[in-house]
Motif scaffolding. Sequence first.
Motif, PDB file in Angstrom:
ATOM      1  N   LEU A 302       4.136  -7.364   0.965  1.00 43.88           N
ATOM      2  CA  LEU A 302       3.714  -7.790   2.304  1.00 43.88           C
ATOM      3  C   LEU A 302       4.588  -8.916   2.832  1.00 43.88           C
ATOM      4  O   LEU A 302       4.920  -8.960   4.021  1.00 43.88           O
ATOM      5  CB  LEU A 302       2.241  -8.225   2.273  1.00 43.88           C
ATOM      6  CG  LEU A 302       1.232  -7.110   1.929  1.00 43.88           C
ATOM      7  CD1 LEU A 302      -0.177  -7.675   1.852  1.00 43.88           C
ATOM      8  CD2 LEU A 302       1.305  -5.969   2.944  1.00 43.88           C
ATOM      9  N   THR A 305       7.909  -7.789   4.422  1.00 44.24           N
ATOM     10  CA  THR A 305       7.867  -7.274   5.798  1.00 44.24           C
ATOM     11  C   THR A 305       8.055  -8.377   6.834  1.00 44.24           C
ATOM     12  O   THR A 305       8.476  -8.103   7.964  1.00 44.24           O
ATOM     13  CB  THR A 305       6.542  -6.539   6.078  1.00 44.24           C
ATOM     14  OG1 THR A 305       5.449  -7.462   5.942  1.00 44.24           O
ATOM     15  CG2 THR A 305       6.342  -5.379   5.121  1.00 44.24           C
ATOM     16  N   LEU A 389       5.925  -2.083   2.757  1.00 47.00           N
ATOM     17  CA  LEU A 389       4.652  -1.373   2.686  1.00 47.00           C
ATOM     18  C   LEU A 389       4.608  -0.409   1.501  1.00 47.00           C
ATOM     19  O   LEU A 389       3.558  -0.221   0.874  1.00 47.00           O
ATOM     20  CB  LEU A 389       4.406  -0.606   3.991  1.00 47.00           C
ATOM     21  CG  LEU A 389       4.174  -1.471   5.238  1.00 47.00           C
ATOM     22  CD1 LEU A 389       3.983  -0.590   6.466  1.00 47.00           C
ATOM     23  CD2 LEU A 389       2.983  -2.409   5.053  1.00 47.00           C
ATOM     24  N   GLY A 393       1.774  -0.782  -1.303  1.00 51.13           N
ATOM     25  CA  GLY A 393       0.900   0.377  -1.488  1.00 51.13           C
ATOM     26  C   GLY A 393       0.959   0.922  -2.903  1.00 51.13           C
ATOM     27  O   GLY A 393      -0.079   1.279  -3.500  1.00 51.13           O
TER      28      GLY A 393
END
Length: 420
Positions: A302, A305, A389, A393
Motif C-alpha cells: 500500500l 502506491t 495492489l 492483495g
Amino acid sequence: MKRGFYTIMAAQFFSSLADNALLIAAMALLISMQAPGWMTPLLKLFFALSYVLLAAYVGAFADALPKGKVMFITNLIKVGGCALMFFHVHPLIAYALVGFGAAAYSPAKYGILTELLPAEKLVAANGWIEGLTVSSIILGTVLGGSLIDPRVSAALLNFDFPLIDFSINTPTEAALCVITALYVLAALFNLRIPDTGARYEHQKPNPIKLIADFGHCFSTLWRDKLGQISLAVTTLFWGAGATLQFIVLKWAGESLGLPLNKAAILQGVVAIGIAIGAVAAARFVPLKKSLSVMPLGVAMGLVVTTMIFVHNVVIAYPLLILVGALAGFFVVPMNALLQHRGHVLMSAGHSIAVQNFNENLSVLIMLGLYALMVSLDLHVKTVIVLFGLFVAGTMLLVMKRHAANQKEFDSLALIGEHKH
C-alpha cells in the motif's frame, strides 16, 4: 556467532557488491548500444533464469563439496561473465553467465548457515546476512552509478600502471576492471571459509534422478504448513523486489527527472530501508514469532502506491526508506523460518535450491510482466499502482491461508523442531 560466520559475511558482501555494480554497468552499456527500453529489465530476467533452470542440480552440487569450496568455484564463474562483457559479448548473455554463477553460489551461501549455527540463531544470522547484502546493494548501485559517471571514468582511463599497458580504452572497460577486482577479493574470502564438517549422502550423478529428488523436496516444502507460508512470502518478496528495482529507476527518470547514475542512488535508498528493517527484525523478532510480521507485507504494498504522488527527491528519500524498512522487517524472519523448515525436512543445499527456484521463477514472471507493460507504453504511475495492489492483495491471501492452516492444527508448534 562463530568466527567463520564473519568470513561468510565478507565473501557475500564483496560478491554481491560486484553483482550490483555490474548490473548498473550493463544497463549503461545497453543505453550506449541504443537498445530498446524493454530490454533493460531482461538483464535481471536473464540473471534469474539460471536459478530456475538449474534448481535441480545446484542443490546437489552445494551438498557434494564443502560450502566454501563451492562458493569459490561459483565466484570464478561470475568473473567469467564479467570478462565476456569486457570482450564485447552482448550484456544479456554475459549477465546470464553471472546469474549462472550466482545460482550455484546461493545454496552454499545460505546452506552453510544451517550447518554452522543452531536454529535459534538463524533469524539473527539472516538479519546480518540480509543487512550486509542490502548494504552491498546500496554501495553496489552507487558504485555502478559512479563508475559510469563521465568524470570518474575519465579518471580511471587516465590511470596507468608503470610498464604495463592493459589496453583499456572505454569507460565500460574501466568499470569492468574495478568490478572484476571485487570478485577476486570475494574469492579470497571464499578460500578462508571454514569446513563445517557437514557431509551428506552421495549425490546422484544421474540428471533424471536429480530432477526426481528436486521434485520430492519441492513438494515436501510446499506441503509443510510452515514451509508453504514462508515460501510463499519469500517468493513474492524477491519477485516484487527485482521488479521494484526497475520501477524505481523508471519512476526516478519520469517523475523526478533524474539520469541513470543518479536514479541508481534511489535504489540504494530503498536498500538502506531494507537494511534497517533487516537488522531490526534480527534484534526484535525471535523465530517463534516469525509469522507475526506478515501484515507488514500488506502495508509495504500500500505504501508503494503512494509513490505516484511524489515529484520531489526530498520526499522520495524517506518514502523509499519506509518501503525498504517494511520489506526488510517482514522478509528476514520468513527467510529464517524457511531455512529452518528446509533444514529439518531435507539437506541444506536442496532446501535452498527449492527456495531459489520458487523465488526466481517469481522474478522471471514479474519482470516479464513489467517488460510487457513497458512495451505497451503504460504510464509508470499505472505500473506502480498495479504493482502495489498486487503485493498487498497477495499477502492478504497468504495470511488467509495461514489462518486456515492454524484451524487444522497449531503449526507454530513445529518451530524449533529437530532435524528429521
